[in-house]
Write a protein that holds these residues in place. Structure first.
Motif, short mmCIF file in Angstrom:
data_model
loop_
_atom_site.label_atom_id
_atom_site.label_comp_id
_atom_site.label_asym_id
_atom_site.label_seq_id
_atom_site.Cartn_x
_atom_site.Cartn_y
_atom_site.Cartn_z
N PRO A 1 44.18 -0.20 -4.64
CA PRO A 1 44.40 1.25 -4.71
C PRO A 1 43.39 2.05 -3.88
N LEU A 2 42.11 1.70 -3.94
CA LEU A 2 41.11 2.47 -3.21
C LEU A 2 41.32 2.34 -1.71
N HIS B 1 47.15 3.64 -13.37
CA HIS B 1 46.47 2.39 -13.01
C HIS B 1 45.03 2.65 -12.57
N ILE B 2 44.80 3.72 -11.81
CA ILE B 2 43.45 3.96 -11.29
C ILE B 2 42.57 4.69 -12.30
N THR C 1 39.63 2.53 -13.67
CA THR C 1 38.84 1.77 -12.71
C THR C 1 37.50 2.44 -12.46
N ALA D 1 37.53 5.69 -10.25
CA ALA D 1 38.58 6.65 -10.63
C ALA D 1 38.26 8.05 -10.11
N VAL E 1 38.82 8.40 -6.31
CA VAL E 1 40.25 8.35 -6.00
C VAL E 1 40.92 9.66 -6.39
#
Length: 548
Positions: A311-312, A343-344, A347, A350, A353
């Motif tokens: 994701p990142l 989802h993020i 993390t 977060a 993002v």
């Protein structure tokens, strides 16, 4: 202090250059030209200090950490040791120096010998007619140093060697040989040389790009030469190092950037999104859209393939594309989907993002009016850049912001502008003015300095303005364009700077750039005030009694 017995009272003629040895009782002659300079009539203490390069030795400076063997503080021998040092520093002839060292063997420490050599240089260089120096005196002094140099620490050996060279002792003489031997003895042992295999192709490029000297001092001609490498030599690691080097040093080299874009297209199937994010970074930072036609289609395929894996990395790629105004709609649908946002959320990255997603949402709002896909929920949005960027904070002492602020204060008054104000959706402005439709600069405290976000459409904005006030205020933002806001060539704004100015303009702020070339040409505050006055008047602004 009583004059020591036995000190030579007669003066010998000035020694001549060339002779390095003399018989007993004859004046000593300088072995080289350095001592001849020290012995010249024009020599002075200041000049001598410059020649010796080392600061004058003070008793308080000779601690155990520097000279090694002097008792600290008020040790048993601290008083006699310091007393001997003072006697050496005040000696009036080379013979007196030798006597103080030879007659006090229990009080002599290693650091006394550099003091004696320095005092010898001062005696030879500080008087129009230096005192005579007998060969026997220098030989005895040399023998004292040679006998005791095994107990010297490395720093004392280095200082004695340096002073002996400057004083003209022969390089092949016993003193220089003994000190040089001690210096070599104290050097750390060198590891055996490792046999490096011949590096080829990409290994040579990788080693060159990983060199700390290259990273500290960018060499454009060396970077350009890498573009001529054969295709098989360009590995992913080499290209990542090249991309990072271009981005770090703001080198907008089209030839190399096109090579990176071509490599990305050719190696698409073998590259993960974590590698791609590093390859794409210089394009956004340097505000360079490559000519490679398959560049964008390739990135869209990679994002579609790996968006859920990293994701990142996915958001980092989109950030670079946002600076280039090339946002792929399919990828935006994915990162704004509830599943990706959920989802993020748990993390470690977060917050960063969410900040990037907030900027992407702002770009969609301002630059993609036809977008009809999902958006970032308002509860997930955070300020994009709530404070000045890191580069501005790191280089604040080189910035023109303080002197421009003082110029505006004297020109307009403190109530007529705001400095470092963050406006929605999170862009930090350098200086903001509120201006009436007639051009009068208004006190900021009497106006709302923020324009609405999301911005209204033209029709809605005109209706709202007519219903609320007859004289709506404009917002003028003075933008400092410092030298480090540009690529290395000084003509193209970095991607992040161009993005901020573009979005502030789309939000409705009127921008007044202040380029670094113009700011650097102003000599002093009066010229800067005149420059700011001309800039503001060119926009039709008025202030003071006539401006309201």
């Amino acid at each position: 202090m009583r004059r020591p017995r036995g000190e030579p009272g007669s003066r010998a003629p000035r020694p001549t250059e060339g002779a390095t040895c003399a018989g007993p009782g004859e004046p000593w002659s300088p072995p080289n030209s350095m001592l001849r300079v020290l012995l010249s009539a024009q020599a002075s203490a200041a000049r001598l200090s410059g020649l010796l390069l080392l600061p004058p030795v003070q008793p308080c400076c000779l601690g155990p950490s520097k000279w090694g063997d002097r008792p600290p503080g008020g040790g048993l021998h601290a008083g006699p040791v310091q007393g001997l040092q003072r006697l050496l520093e005040q000696a009036r002839s080379p013979g007196e120096l030798l006597r103080w060292l030879g007659q006090n063997p229990t009080k002599v420490r290693a650091h006394h010998y550099p003091v004696a050599l320095r005092r010898l240089g001062q005696l030879l260089g500080s008087q129009p007619r230096p005192p005579p120096v007998e060969q026997a005196t220098l030989q005895d002094l040399s023998q004292l140093i040679i006998r005791n140099c095994p107990s010297f620490d490395p720093h004392t050996v280095h200082v004695c060697l340096h002073l002996a060279v400057l004083l003209g002792f022969p390089s092949d003489g016993p003193l220089m040989c003994a000190l040089e031997q001690e210096r070599r003895f104290r050097l750390p042992p060198k590891p055996p040389p490792t046999l490096q295999p011949d590096l080829c192709g990409g290994q040579r490029l990788e080693a060159a790009l990983s060199c700390p000297r290259l990273l500290r001092r960018p060499r454009q001609h060396l970077i350009r030469s890498l573009a001529e490498a054969r295709p098989e030599e360009l590995t992913p690691n080499v290209m990542v190092l090249l991309a990072q080097h271009l981005a770090r040093h703001r080198l907008r080299e089209p030839q190399l950037l096109e090579a990176i874009a071509h490599f990305l297209v050719v190696q698409e199937a073998q590259l993960s999104s974590k590698v791609v994010q590093k390859l794409v970074l210089p394009f956004g930072r340097l505000n360079y859209l490559p000519l490679e036609q398959q560049f964008m289609p390739c990135l869209e395929r990679i994002l579609a393939r790996e968006a859920g894996v990293a994701p990142l990395a996915t958001v980092n790629i989109l950030m670079s594309l946002c600076q280039l105004r090339c946002l792929p709609l399919r990828a935006l649908h994915f990162v704004f989907s509830p599943s990706f946002i959920n989802h993020i959320s748990g993390t470690p990255h977060a917050l960063i993002v969410r900040r990037y997603l907030s900027l992407l949402d702002t770009a969609v709002e301002l630059e993609l009016p036809g977008y009809r896909g999902p958006r970032l929920p308002r509860r997930q949005q955070v300020p994009i850049f709530p404070q000045p960027l890191i580069t501005d904070r790191a280089r604040c002492k080189y910035s023109h912001k303080d002197i421009v602020a003082e110029g505006l204060r004297q020109l307009l008054g403190e109530e007529k502008y705001r400095q470092d104000l963050t406006v929605p959706p999170g862009y930090c402005t350098d200086f903001l003015l509120c201006v009436s439709s007639s051009g009068a600069v208004l006190p900021v405290r009497t106006q709302d300095p923020f324009l609405p976000y999301p911005p209204r459409s033209c029709a809605q904005g005109q209706a709202a303005s007519q219903s609320t006030t007859h004289d709506p205020a404009q917002r003028v933002v003075l933008m400092l364009r410092e030298r480090w806001h540009f690529c290395r060539d000084g003509r193209v704004l970095l991607g992040s700077r161009a993005l901020r100015e573009r979005h502030l303009g789309l939000l409705g702020y009127q921008l007044l750039p202040l380029p670094f070339e113009e700011l650097e040409s102003q000599r002093g505050l009066p010229q800067l005030k005149s420059y700011l006055r001309q800039k503001l008047q060119a926009l039709g602004l008025r202030w003071g009694p006539e401006g309201g």
